[in-house]
Design an enzyme around this catalytic site. Sequence first.
Site, PDB file in Angstrom:
ATOM      1  N   ARG A 104       0.647  -0.945   0.125  1.00 32.24           N
ATOM      2  CA  ARG A 104      -0.111   0.021   0.046  1.00 32.24           C
ATOM      3  C   ARG A 104       0.641   1.695   0.468  1.00 32.24           C
ATOM      4  O   ARG A 104       1.786   1.415   1.123  1.00 32.24           O
ATOM      5  CB  ARG A 104      -0.657   0.392   1.308  1.00 32.24           C
ATOM      6  N   HIS A 148       1.307  -1.611   5.583  1.00 30.60           N
ATOM      7  CA  HIS A 148       1.344  -2.932   4.278  1.00 30.60           C
ATOM      8  C   HIS A 148       2.508  -1.202   3.476  1.00 30.60           C
ATOM      9  O   HIS A 148       3.140  -2.529   1.937  1.00 30.60           O
ATOM     10  CB  HIS A 148      -0.039  -1.790   3.949  1.00 30.60           C
ATOM     11  N   ASP A 155      -3.551  -8.087   2.607  1.00 32.41           N
ATOM     12  CA  ASP A 155      -4.869  -8.610   3.797  1.00 32.41           C
ATOM     13  C   ASP A 155      -5.519 -10.083   2.548  1.00 32.41           C
ATOM     14  O   ASP A 155      -6.260  -8.666   1.742  1.00 32.41           O
ATOM     15  CB  ASP A 155      -5.794  -7.364   3.659  1.00 32.41           C
ATOM     16  N   GLU A 217      -7.702  -8.571  13.089  1.00 29.62           N
ATOM     17  CA  GLU A 217      -8.026  -8.060  12.096  1.00 29.62           C
ATOM     18  C   GLU A 217      -7.716  -9.814  11.670  1.00 29.62           C
ATOM     19  O   GLU A 217      -6.541 -10.017  11.541  1.00 29.62           O
ATOM     20  CB  GLU A 217      -7.501  -7.045  11.084  1.00 29.62           C
ATOM     21  N   HIS A 220      -5.488 -10.012   7.752  1.00 29.19           N
ATOM     22  CA  HIS A 220      -4.069  -9.376   8.572  1.00 29.19           C
ATOM     23  C   HIS A 220      -3.259  -9.799   8.044  1.00 29.19           C
ATOM     24  O   HIS A 220      -3.502 -10.432   9.696  1.00 29.19           O
ATOM     25  CB  HIS A 220      -4.658  -8.018   8.623  1.00 29.19           C
TER      26      HIS A 220
END
Length: 238
Positions: A104, A148, A155, A217, A220
């Site tokens: 990301r 990320h 993810d 999460e 993740h």
Amino acid sequence: MRHALWLLAALAVPVGPIARADEAPPLSPARTANEAGLVDIRTLAPDIAEDIKYAGSDNFVGAPVDGYLAPACLLLKPAAEALAHVEHELHAQHQRLKLYDCYRPARAVAHFVRWAGDLSDQRTKAAHYPELDKRALLGDYIAPVSGHSRGATVDLTLEQCDARDTHCSPLDMGTDFDYFGTRANTESPQVTATQHANRERLRAAMEAGGFRNYAMEWWHYTLTPEPTPRQIFDVPVH
């Protein structure tokens, strides 16, 4: 996602001396994916399923996110190789991975922070944070730096396929991707036994491949040890 700053405490990964949690890691001068050492996962796992959420509008921001010029999964080569191995091993059980996000760009994280600060934009509340006030997202769920952006975090979810591997469907994990709330915690007691078992199937497959889950999460995972634990990237995804 994850947006939590540095994540090292949550991951409990011993990587030696690190910057304090309130210090941003240095930004790589790389201008392209090639310069950063990022590769497209489909060069190693051509058939892996993808639904790259931030390249479109089906996400908590409700719009394409800065830095996503294409719906692609980029990762540093060691992470891509490890993920491709997990995918290969799952095929024997007629299962496969489905990717929501990989590397990301830092500019995407900045977009998240701007969105979180705009309290007038409540378009995605029902789907992504129905039990929370949006003011609680900034800090607790969204921070200025994401793991990320280091290129080794993904993810994803797990799909079950038919005997011929022709049709595959995501397993019920109890929440959708990017659900802000405790029900998304991997060990949440709020989900059913079946949903918990599905999360455990995903975790077992990923841990066997060298990835560690972020407990807040279920989707993740980060390769451990990380190839570049002290550097983030901002090259666009394309």
